[in-house]
Each structure stands twice: as C-alpha cells, then as structure tokens.
Design a protein around this motif. Structure first.
Motif, PDB file in Angstrom:
ATOM      1  N   TYR A 125      -2.691   8.173 -10.463  1.00 24.32           N
ATOM      2  CA  TYR A 125      -2.784   8.957  -9.061  1.00 24.32           C
ATOM      3  C   TYR A 125      -3.299   7.074  -7.691  1.00 24.32           C
ATOM      4  N   GLN A 126      -2.715   7.721  -6.770  1.00 25.66           N
ATOM      5  CA  GLN A 126      -2.712   6.596  -5.845  1.00 25.66           C
ATOM      6  C   GLN A 126      -3.848   6.682  -4.708  1.00 25.66           C
ATOM      7  N   PRO A 127      -4.805   5.397  -4.595  1.00 27.33           N
ATOM      8  CA  PRO A 127      -6.235   6.082  -3.638  1.00 27.33           C
ATOM      9  C   PRO A 127      -5.249   5.540  -2.216  1.00 27.33           C
TER      10      PRO A 127
ATOM     11  N   ALA B  23      -7.614  10.670  -3.245  1.00 25.08           N
ATOM     12  CA  ALA B  23      -5.689  10.488  -3.981  1.00 25.08           C
ATOM     13  C   ALA B  23      -5.470  11.237  -4.280  1.00 25.08           C
ATOM     14  N   GLU B  24      -3.863  10.936  -4.222  1.00 27.88           N
ATOM     15  CA  GLU B  24      -2.452  11.301  -4.358  1.00 27.88           C
ATOM     16  C   GLU B  24      -2.319  11.326  -5.806  1.00 27.88           C
ATOM     17  N   ALA B  25      -2.150  12.850  -6.060  1.00 26.34           N
ATOM     18  CA  ALA B  25      -1.528  13.046  -7.497  1.00 26.34           C
ATOM     19  C   ALA B  25       0.130  12.773  -7.407  1.00 26.34           C
TER      20      ALA B  25
ATOM     21  N   VAL C  98       3.497  13.418  -9.841  1.00 20.74           N
ATOM     22  CA  VAL C  98       3.569  13.722 -11.204  1.00 20.74           C
ATOM     23  C   VAL C  98       4.919  12.297 -12.388  1.00 20.74           C
ATOM     24  N   ARG C  99       4.944  12.446 -12.781  1.00 21.47           N
ATOM     25  CA  ARG C  99       6.068  11.793 -13.954  1.00 21.47           C
ATOM     26  C   ARG C  99       6.750  12.331 -15.377  1.00 21.47           C
ATOM     27  N   TRP C 100       7.188  11.723 -15.807  1.00 20.08           N
ATOM     28  CA  TRP C 100       7.887  12.045 -16.833  1.00 20.08           C
ATOM     29  C   TRP C 100       7.071  11.303 -17.474  1.00 20.08           C
TER      30      TRP C 100
ATOM     31  N   VAL D   8      -2.411  17.192  -3.395  1.00 16.80           N
ATOM     32  CA  VAL D   8      -1.239  17.832  -4.070  1.00 16.80           C
ATOM     33  C   VAL D   8       0.137  17.882  -3.888  1.00 16.80           C
ATOM     34  N   ASN D   9       1.085  17.012  -3.945  1.00 14.22           N
ATOM     35  CA  ASN D   9       2.015  17.723  -3.232  1.00 14.22           C
ATOM     36  C   ASN D   9       3.201  19.451  -4.027  1.00 14.22           C
ATOM     37  N   VAL D  10       2.892  19.916  -2.704  1.00 14.05           N
ATOM     38  CA  VAL D  10       3.996  21.167  -2.508  1.00 14.05           C
ATOM     39  C   VAL D  10       5.018  21.505  -2.679  1.00 14.05           C
ATOM     40  N   SER D  11       5.553  22.048  -2.605  1.00 19.88           N
ATOM     41  CA  SER D  11       7.084  22.360  -2.703  1.00 19.88           C
ATOM     42  C   SER D  11       6.826  23.439  -2.156  1.00 19.88           C
ATOM     43  N   PRO D  12       8.590  23.390  -1.089  1.00 21.53           N
ATOM     44  CA  PRO D  12       8.558  25.086  -0.366  1.00 21.53           C
ATOM     45  C   PRO D  12       9.074  26.596  -1.014  1.00 21.53           C
TER      46      PRO D  12
ATOM     47  N   LEU E  55       1.043  17.312   6.162  1.00 18.65           N
ATOM     48  CA  LEU E  55       1.938  17.441   7.019  1.00 18.65           C
ATOM     49  C   LEU E  55       2.798  16.172   6.254  1.00 18.65           C
ATOM     50  N   ASP E  56       2.873  15.678   4.875  1.00 17.58           N
ATOM     51  CA  ASP E  56       4.096  14.511   4.254  1.00 17.58           C
ATOM     52  C   ASP E  56       5.327  13.677   4.935  1.00 17.58           C
ATOM     53  N   ASP E  57       6.182  13.014   5.096  1.00 21.02           N
ATOM     54  CA  ASP E  57       6.865  12.030   5.346  1.00 21.02           C
ATOM     55  C   ASP E  57       6.751  12.685   6.604  1.00 21.02           C
ATOM     56  N   PHE E  58       6.313  12.334   7.631  1.00 20.16           N
ATOM     57  CA  PHE E  58       5.820  12.660   9.185  1.00 20.16           C
ATOM     58  C   PHE E  58       7.040  12.621   9.731  1.00 20.16           C
TER      59      PHE E  58
ATOM     60  N   ASP F 103       5.132   8.999   7.590  1.00 21.73           N
ATOM     61  CA  ASP F 103       6.739   8.192   6.467  1.00 21.73           C
ATOM     62  C   ASP F 103       6.708   7.045   6.724  1.00 21.73           C
ATOM     63  N   GLN F 104       7.179   6.493   4.938  1.00 20.24           N
ATOM     64  CA  GLN F 104       7.007   4.509   5.092  1.00 20.24           C
ATOM     65  C   GLN F 104       8.191   4.368   6.120  1.00 20.24           C
ATOM     66  N   SER F 105       9.470   5.431   6.580  1.00 21.58           N
ATOM     67  CA  SER F 105      10.016   4.989   7.292  1.00 21.58           C
ATOM     68  C   SER F 105       9.817   4.087   8.663  1.00 21.58           C
TER      69      SER F 105
ATOM     70  N   ILE G  27       2.558   1.434   2.867  1.00 22.76           N
ATOM     71  CA  ILE G  27       1.398   0.284   3.932  1.00 22.76           C
ATOM     72  C   ILE G  27       1.232  -1.078   2.376  1.00 22.76           C
ATOM     73  N   GLU G  28       2.207  -2.416   2.235  1.00 22.03           N
ATOM     74  CA  GLU G  28       2.808  -2.992   1.788  1.00 22.03           C
ATOM     75  C   GLU G  28       2.202  -4.803   1.863  1.00 22.03           C
ATOM     76  N   THR G  29       2.113  -4.663   3.661  1.00 22.33           N
ATOM     77  CA  THR G  29       1.513  -5.807   3.660  1.00 22.33           C
ATOM     78  C   THR G  29       0.658  -6.096   4.595  1.00 22.33           C
TER      79      THR G  29
ATOM     80  N   GLY H 215      -0.938   2.663   0.499  1.00 23.67           N
ATOM     81  CA  GLY H 215       0.404   1.159  -0.231  1.00 23.67           C
ATOM     82  C   GLY H 215       0.114   0.752  -1.269  1.00 23.67           C
ATOM     83  N   PHE H 216       0.714   0.072  -1.737  1.00 24.57           N
ATOM     84  CA  PHE H 216       1.060  -0.689  -2.261  1.00 24.57           C
ATOM     85  C   PHE H 216       0.261  -1.471  -2.255  1.00 24.57           C
ATOM     86  N   LEU H 217       0.023  -1.984  -0.766  1.00 25.81           N
ATOM     87  CA  LEU H 217      -1.007  -3.723  -0.477  1.00 25.81           C
ATOM     88  C   LEU H 217      -2.513  -3.062  -0.799  1.00 25.81           C
TER      89      LEU H 217
HETATM   90  P1  C2E Z   1       5.974  11.425  -1.333  1.00 27.42           P
HETATM   91  O1  C2E Z   1       4.456  12.832  -1.475  1.00 27.42           O
HETATM   92  O2  C2E Z   1       5.768  10.771   0.320  1.00 27.42           O
HETATM   93  O3  C2E Z   1       4.733  10.406  -1.885  1.00 27.42           O
HETATM   94  C1  C2E Z   1       4.744   9.003  -1.842  1.00 27.42           C
HETATM   95  C2  C2E Z   1       5.499   7.721  -2.790  1.00 27.42           C
HETATM   96  O4  C2E Z   1       5.689   6.204  -1.413  1.00 27.42           O
HETATM   97  C3  C2E Z   1       4.876   8.247  -4.286  1.00 27.42           C
HETATM   98  O5  C2E Z   1       6.958   8.086  -4.827  1.00 27.42           O
HETATM   99  C4  C2E Z   1       4.899   6.590  -3.956  1.00 27.42           C
HETATM  100  O6  C2E Z   1       5.043   5.965  -5.305  1.00 27.42           O
HETATM  101  C5  C2E Z   1       5.182   5.558  -3.165  1.00 27.42           C
HETATM  102  N1  C2E Z   1       4.716   5.185  -2.841  1.00 27.42           N
HETATM  103  C6  C2E Z   1       3.701   4.682  -1.902  1.00 27.42           C
HETATM  104  N2  C2E Z   1       2.838   3.277  -1.831  1.00 27.42           N
HETATM  105  C7  C2E Z   1       4.013   3.200  -1.470  1.00 27.42           C
HETATM  106  C8  C2E Z   1       4.606   1.162  -1.465  1.00 27.42           C
HETATM  107  O7  C2E Z   1       3.909   0.700  -0.568  1.00 27.42           O
HETATM  108  N3  C2E Z   1       5.938   1.008  -0.571  1.00 27.42           N
HETATM  109  C9  C2E Z   1       7.125   1.909  -2.037  1.00 27.42           C
HETATM  110  N4  C2E Z   1       7.779   1.497  -1.637  1.00 27.42           N
HETATM  111  N5  C2E Z   1       6.428   2.845  -2.144  1.00 27.42           N
HETATM  112  C10 C2E Z   1       4.897   3.782  -2.379  1.00 27.42           C
HETATM  113  P2  C2E Z   1       6.685   8.384  -6.050  1.00 27.42           P
HETATM  114  O8  C2E Z   1       5.568   8.608  -7.239  1.00 27.42           O
HETATM  115  O9  C2E Z   1       7.971   7.689  -6.703  1.00 27.42           O
HETATM  116  O10 C2E Z   1       7.224   9.751  -5.577  1.00 27.42           O
HETATM  117  C11 C2E Z   1       8.206  10.429  -4.588  1.00 27.42           C
HETATM  118  C12 C2E Z   1       7.932  11.362  -4.020  1.00 27.42           C
HETATM  119  O11 C2E Z   1       8.186  12.775  -5.899  1.00 27.42           O
HETATM  120  C13 C2E Z   1       6.877  12.159  -3.224  1.00 27.42           C
HETATM  121  O12 C2E Z   1       6.914  11.804  -2.320  1.00 27.42           O
HETATM  122  C14 C2E Z   1       6.728  13.840  -3.345  1.00 27.42           C
HETATM  123  O13 C2E Z   1       7.531  14.024  -2.309  1.00 27.42           O
HETATM  124  C15 C2E Z   1       7.190  13.884  -4.489  1.00 27.42           C
HETATM  125  N6  C2E Z   1       6.468  14.236  -5.459  1.00 27.42           N
HETATM  126  C16 C2E Z   1       5.627  13.466  -6.391  1.00 27.42           C
HETATM  127  N7  C2E Z   1       5.216  14.747  -7.346  1.00 27.42           N
HETATM  128  C17 C2E Z   1       5.217  15.612  -6.806  1.00 27.42           C
HETATM  129  C18 C2E Z   1       4.478  16.686  -7.427  1.00 27.42           C
HETATM  130  O14 C2E Z   1       3.881  17.024  -8.525  1.00 27.42           O
HETATM  131  N8  C2E Z   1       5.395  18.002  -7.316  1.00 27.42           N
HETATM  132  C19 C2E Z   1       6.132  18.206  -6.271  1.00 27.42           C
HETATM  133  N9  C2E Z   1       6.855  18.852  -5.587  1.00 27.42           N
HETATM  134  N10 C2E Z   1       6.839  16.562  -5.676  1.00 27.42           N
HETATM  135  C20 C2E Z   1       5.644  15.656  -5.840  1.00 27.42           C
END
Ligand code: C2E
Ligand code: MG
Ligand code: MG
Ligand code: MG
Length: 276
Positions: free
Chosen positions: A44-46, A57-59, A61-63, A115-119, A177-180, A201-203, A237-239, A256-258
């Motif tokens: 979870y990321q606040p 917070a955003e959920a 997933v990791r394996w 929660v992230n949801v795929s198409p 809407l993610d990664d806008f 989006d981060q970019s 957000i890192e800085t 963000g990591f900051l």
């Molecule tokens: P997302 O939904 O755009 O999630 C944000 C990603 O950016 C996360 O990577 C997070 O750890 C990372 N992040 C957050 N803050 C920072 C920062 O300050 N700097 C940098 N460099 N990165 C940051 P993560 O956890 O590796 O997830 C990658 C992608 O995987 C997610 O992008 C999302 O698209 C997908 N994902 C993760 N969990 C799920 C899930 O449960 N279901 C689905 N469908 N996709 C998921």
C-alpha cells in the motif's frame, strides 16, 4: 567465417525467442500456482492531501515467488492481461483489499483504498456482482474504494466500460483515471465517463520544477480538471521541488517515494501510528 557469422546470428535470435517462450510458459504455470498458494501480496502506498494528511492509499500487487523473490507487477501484469489470468488475479486483489479495509476498521483505521483494474476485468460481467456481494459480506458501510483505470480501458470497450463504471459509482466507488496524459484518450472522454479524479502520470512530474514544457502541461491539465470539477492526483513525486511545484499549481493529492514507498499492510499501520 560468413557461415559462422550467419550461424551465430541465427543462434542469438533463436536464444532470444526461446527465452521469451520459456518466460511465457514459466509465467503461465507459476502465476496460476501463485494465486492458489497465496504467493501474491499487496503493498500500500499512501496518498497525501494538501493539508499534509493521509487521504487514502493505493493497493499495488507483488508476487512473492519462492524461485525469484519479490517480483514487481511490471514483470507479470502484462502477461496476466494477455493470458486472461488477470481476471482471477484482479478478483483476488479486490477481495483481499476489502478484507484488509474491514480489518483496519476493526482496529480504528479508516482508509480509502485505490485498486488498479485492467480492461479485461471491466469486460468480465461478474466483477460488479462480486464486488457488491463482497461489500455486503464485509459489512462495509459505503464503498471505500477508488477504482483506477487507464485510458485504454475507456477506448477498448467504450459502451461496456461506461456501463460498469456507472455500476461502480452506484455502489459508492470512485473512478480515477490512471497514468493520465500517456494514452490516447481525448478531453471529451473526461466528460463522457463518470470520472472523479485524474492521476497525472509520473512522466509529467519527473523534474517538473526544471522543465518548462512539463510545467505548461501540468498547468493545462490542472486547468481542464478544475473546469470539469475533477480532482488531480500527482504520482511519482520524488523530490521536495516536484512536490512544491505541483502544490503551487493546484494539484490536490500527492503520491510518491518522497512521502512514502509502497509497503506491507503491517508496515503501513506502523507508518500511520508514527505520523500521528
Ligand atoms: P500504477 O498504477 O501507475 O502505479 C504506480 C507505480 O509507480 C507503482 O509501481 C509505484 O510503486 C510506483 N511509484 C510510486 N511512487 C513512485 C515514485 O516516487 N517514483 C517512482 N519511480 N515510482 C513510483 P508498481 O507497484 O511497480 O506497479 C506498476 C504498475 O503495475 C501499476 O502502475 C499498475 O499499472 C500495475 N499494477 C499494480 N498492481 C496492480 C493490480 O492489482 N492490478 C492491475 N491490473 N495492475 C496493477
Ligand atoms: Mg494506479
Ligand atoms: Mg499510474
Ligand atoms: Mg503506471
């Protein structure tokens, strides 16, 4: 030696192909097993509001693979989407998050979770019914969920996506809407779909304090969002400088990591306590 070169090239190409096929097969057998054997974990990321309070917070997933250690979602979500495993995987994430929210409430922690949801999951008819039932089972009042969709969700299956989004909204979930800005959606889609927030989006955020083009884009997106009454969340957000810039330019929520990296549920509880 021409013959040898040719052979060498053929071997290289073949090795690469082999590796890709091998990886696909490895994921195909092991990801399903991972689901069955509870090897997936949710971090979870606040997200922080303008008052410096934790908004939600955003959920993510990791394996936890016995062979490979903690595998990031980028290494298996694209495969899961392609193969269809994303449907049971996504269901597991959603149900696990609801169970976690219920547990936190019993401990006095009240948190919305995104929660992230795929198409593919949106097209699956059962998602809404499952969510509805899970909310009832967990006896959660209201729906403390933000559903994060990418622009491709809106484009790939417009009618169906719209219908499912409306159902989610009826349940009380919000749509983000993610990664806008990275996809191909048009501004008109922001009005056609029942969206509550956009995630920059981060970019756009990376080094924004130093880059005039990114600055203009952030300002333009915030202007559009506020005209449409949408909340703006900045991710990555890192800085301190990036943070200051987005706050000064009307971004509502920062992630963000900051502020904090994604962490286990247990670590988040600890983190929340320490912040108080
Ligand atoms: P997302 O939904 O755009 O999630 C944000 C990603 O950016 C996360 O990577 C997070 O750890 C990372 N992040 C957050 N803050 C920072 C920062 O300050 N700097 C940098 N460099 N990165 C940051 P993560 O956890 O590796 O997830 C990658 C992608 O995987 C997610 O992008 C999302 O698209 C997908 N994902 C993760 N969990 C799920 C899930 O449960 N279901 C689905 N469908 N996709 C998921
Ligand atoms: Mg997301
Ligand atoms: Mg994102
Ligand atoms: Mg992303």
């Amino acid at each position: 030696t021409a013959k040898e070169n040719g052979r060498g090239k053929f071997c290289l190409f073949s090795a690469e192909m082999n590796q890709r096929v091998f990886e696909y097969i490895w994921l195909d057998t092991n990801l399903r097993k991972a689901l069955e054997h509870q090897q997936l974990v949710i971090h979870y990321q606040p997200k922080i509001d303008t008052n410096g309070h934790v908004d939600s917070a955003e959920a993510l997933v990791r394996w936890n693979s016995p062979e490979r250690g903690l595998v990031p979602p980028a290494s298996f979500i694209p495969y899961a989407e392609e193969s269809g495993v994303i449907v049971p995987l996504g269901r597991w994430v959603l149900l696990s998050v609801l169970a976690q929210i219920a547990e936190w409430r019993r401990k006095g922690i009240n948190l919305r979770i995104a929660v992230n949801v795929s198409p593919r999951q949106l097209i699956d008819h059962s998602l809404y019914n499952e969510l509805k039932k899970a909310l009832e089972d967990a006896q959660l009042t209201g729906c403390p969920l933000d559903i994060e969709l990418t622009e491709s969700c809106l484009i790939e299956n417009e009618e169906q996506a719209l219908a499912v989004m409306q159902l989610f909204r009826q349940l009380g979930a919000q749509i983000h809407l993610d990664d806008f800005g990275t996809g191909y959606s048009s501004l008109s889609q922001l009005t056609r779909f029942p969206i509550n927030a956009i995630k920059l989006d981060q970019s756009f955020v990376r080094g924004v304090n130093l880059q005039p083009v990114s600055q203009s884009l952030v300002r333009a997106i915030v202007a559009v969002a506020s005209a449409l009454d949408l909340c703006v969340i900045a991710e990555g957000i890192e800085t301190v400088e990036e943070d200051k810039f987005v706050i000064a330019n009307g971004v509502n929520i920062r992630q963000g990591f900051l502020h904090a990296k994604p962490m286990s549920a247990e670590a988040l509880e600890h983190w929340l306590k320490q912040r108080k």
